[in-house]
Design an enzyme around this catalytic site. Structure first.
Site, PDB file in Angstrom:
ATOM      1  N   SER A 198       0.926  -0.995  -0.009  1.00 28.84           N
ATOM      2  CA  SER A 198      -0.003   0.119   0.034  1.00 28.84           C
ATOM      3  C   SER A 198       0.931   1.269   0.031  1.00 28.84           C
ATOM      4  O   SER A 198       1.660   1.371  -1.017  1.00 28.84           O
ATOM      5  CB  SER A 198      -0.943  -0.081   1.316  1.00 28.84           C
ATOM      6  OG  SER A 198      -1.892   0.755   1.085  1.00 28.84           O
ATOM      7  N   ASP A 421      -9.095  -4.352  -5.722  1.00 33.32           N
ATOM      8  CA  ASP A 421      -8.613  -3.722  -4.734  1.00 33.32           C
ATOM      9  C   ASP A 421      -9.495  -2.646  -4.048  1.00 33.32           C
ATOM     10  O   ASP A 421      -9.542  -1.628  -4.919  1.00 33.32           O
ATOM     11  CB  ASP A 421      -7.288  -3.395  -4.838  1.00 33.32           C
ATOM     12  CG  ASP A 421      -6.328  -2.964  -3.473  1.00 33.32           C
ATOM     13  OD1 ASP A 421      -6.983  -2.071  -2.673  1.00 33.32           O
ATOM     14  OD2 ASP A 421      -5.343  -3.344  -3.344  1.00 33.32           O
ATOM     15  N   HIS A 450      -7.393  -5.761  -0.208  1.00 29.26           N
ATOM     16  CA  HIS A 450      -6.310  -4.972  -0.215  1.00 29.26           C
ATOM     17  C   HIS A 450      -4.910  -5.662   0.321  1.00 29.26           C
ATOM     18  O   HIS A 450      -4.745  -5.814   1.339  1.00 29.26           O
ATOM     19  CB  HIS A 450      -6.517  -3.731   0.736  1.00 29.26           C
ATOM     20  CG  HIS A 450      -5.476  -2.559   0.594  1.00 29.26           C
ATOM     21  ND1 HIS A 450      -4.900  -2.202  -0.489  1.00 29.26           N
ATOM     22  CD2 HIS A 450      -5.051  -1.913   1.409  1.00 29.26           C
ATOM     23  CE1 HIS A 450      -4.149  -1.268  -0.535  1.00 29.26           C
ATOM     24  NE2 HIS A 450      -4.129  -1.154   0.940  1.00 29.26           N
TER      25      HIS A 450
END
Length: 482
Positions: A198, A421, A450
């Site tokens: 991320s 996602d 995610h």
């Protein structure tokens, strides 16, 4: 193989010729067990870094670093530094958490290294003293509450600068990348490998730009587009939410016999918006919690999980009709409640420090946010207003000390990405892929959630990651697996 540096990377070229500031790259590190409640294999130390790299002889701070040693001294290649995301996420326990999920060949070759980035956890932590309401990163727009939203955003900025103004200008991605390079040098490594998730993908990309010749094997999981930092990232999530919402209506329509939401995608869509309108008139109580229309829309990231969000919508409809909600129907609610149960405001304080302190495009006029929120909601009704609404960055006390990093290089890297996602949509990963010319991207077709790696679920991208980390071989071209 490294590509020639472009004019956009001239500053990075200067930095790559330098070693860490004198006295910081050759520290004696004392390793000891991190904590009694952590595995004995997880060792911790503290690495000193300058608070201000422009004044390296001034104040220094400590970066908390951890490691799990490589399983084989004979096969050891180096260190695999890790960042779990954020900005504001703690990474000190990450090596112990990730180690069981990596292939044995990877664990043999790398010391797994985690750290709390500057401002986080045990690394000069930043806190602003925010209320629970002030800790939310996005809020829905309405004309009725906009002045209240602006006042809350101003309060966040004022509190942060009053309590942590000496640290805030130095809590940036570029400085964290510099800290990573000090950790590299202090551990005696010529280059580092990296696994970032991320926000950690952006941090890793910035490191490749600033220190390309110290970059070994970089895996970037669930990627951010560096060209969107940072307001574009918040607004971009709503585009992915609309695509996921459309996919969900198709999925639910195909299962009308089971869920009764409508036999066509149009009927499912209409049923959803009728539910939102009902909740706006009379909030729906589910598991003791009232949901108005905005609270239902706030679940927009859950629409990638089609089965779970369907149970949630069915439960709301039952509660609205006065019937008992089906058991186990509130997965989305539980996920949000868990996210809200934070310990203090350290993570969100660091998030605002980074987002406001290095972003390219934060308007100073609150009315611009109002106009954008109205426009984005009209274009993307599910959640367009959430990311566009007024933020503390409109009232931040100082401009960024450095421009946001332009990522544009030929360093090798492997990007892995789920097709569905909810937080870093595939378009963002494709943006990072365009910026990293030497990278390859593996897309998991139909992948939901995610994070591709470290979830405990097998993925078709696992073999590519293991091969790259153990041999350095990237796929011959970008590919999609399922």
């Amino acid at each position: 193989m490294l590509a020639a540096l472009t004019p956009a990377t001239a500053f990075a070229a200067q930095e790559t010729a330098q070693q860490p500031p004198e006295g910081f790259g050759r520290q004696h590190l004392r390793w000891e067990r991190c904590a009694e409640d952590q595995p004995a294999s997880l060792e911790c130390t503290t690495v000193k870094v300058p608070l201000d790299y422009g004044d390296p002889h001034g104040r220094s701070i400590g970066i908390a670093v951890s490691r799990v040693k490589a399983g084989s001294a004979a096969k050891r290649r180096g260190v695999l530094l890790m960042n779990p995301g954020g900005p504001g996420g703690t990474g000190l326990t990450t090596p112990a958490q990730v180690a069981p999920l990596l292939a044995a060949e990877v664990r043999e070759r790398f010391d797994l290294v985690g750290f709390d980035p500057r401002g986080v956890g045990r690394s000069a932590p930043v806190t602003c003293g925010l209320t629970a309401d002030e800790q939310a990163l996005d809020h829905p727009y309405s004309a009725r509450t906009f002045e209240q939203d602006a006042a809350r955003a101003r309060s966040v900025a004022d509190k942060c600068w009053a309590k942590a103004g000496d640290l805030l200008p130095h809590i940036t991605t570029r400085n964290t990348a510099r800290d990573m390079d000090v950790v590299r040098a202090a551990m005696g490594e010529r280059r580092i490998s990296y696994l970032g998730h991320s926000y950690g993908t952006y941090l890793g990309a910035v490191y490749t730009q600033m220190f390309p010749r110290r970059t070994d094997r970089f895996v970037l999981d669930s990627a951010l587009d560096p060209a969107l930092v940072w307001r574009g990232v918040l607004r971009g999530s709503s585009e992915a939410a609309e695509l996921a919402f459309t996919r969900w209506t198709q999925w639910a329509a195909a299962r009308d016999a089971a869920y009764g939401l409508g036999a066509t995608p149009q009927a499912v869509r209409a049923a959803f918006w009728e539910l939102v309108a009902h909740a706006d008139r009379t909030p729906i109580v589910l598991e003791g919690r009232p949901f108005d229309g905005d609270a239902i829309r706030a679940q927009y990231r859950a629409f990638v999980q089609v089965e779970a969000v369907t149970r949630f919508i069915v439960a709301l409809r039952a509660a609205a009709a006065g019937a008992a909600a089906p058991a186990g129907a509130s997965t989305a609610v539980a996920a949000e409640a868990a996210a809200e149960a934070t310990d203090g405001d350290n993570a969100v304080s660091v998030a605002w420090a980074v987002l406001c302190g290095e972003g390219r495009s934060w308007p100073r006029d609150p009315e611009q946010y109002r106009r954008d929120a109205v426009r984005d909601r009209a274009a993307r009704p599910l959640a367009g207003d959430f990311g566009a609404n007024v933020q503390p960055c409109a009232f931040w006390k100082s401009a960024p000390r450095e421009a946001a990093t332009v990522v544009d290089n030929g360093v090798d890297a492997l990007i892995v990405q789920n097709e569905w996602d909810p937080q870093t949509p595939i378009a963002m990963a494709q943006g990072l892929r365009r910026a990293l010319h030497g990278a390859r991207m593996v897309t998991v077709a139909g992948g939901e959630g995610h994070g591709v790696l470290g979830t405990g679920r097998p993925s078709c991208a696992d073999a590519d990651v293991t091969r790259y980390l153990t041999t350095g071989r990237l796929p011959a071209k970008d590919r999609t697996c399922s």
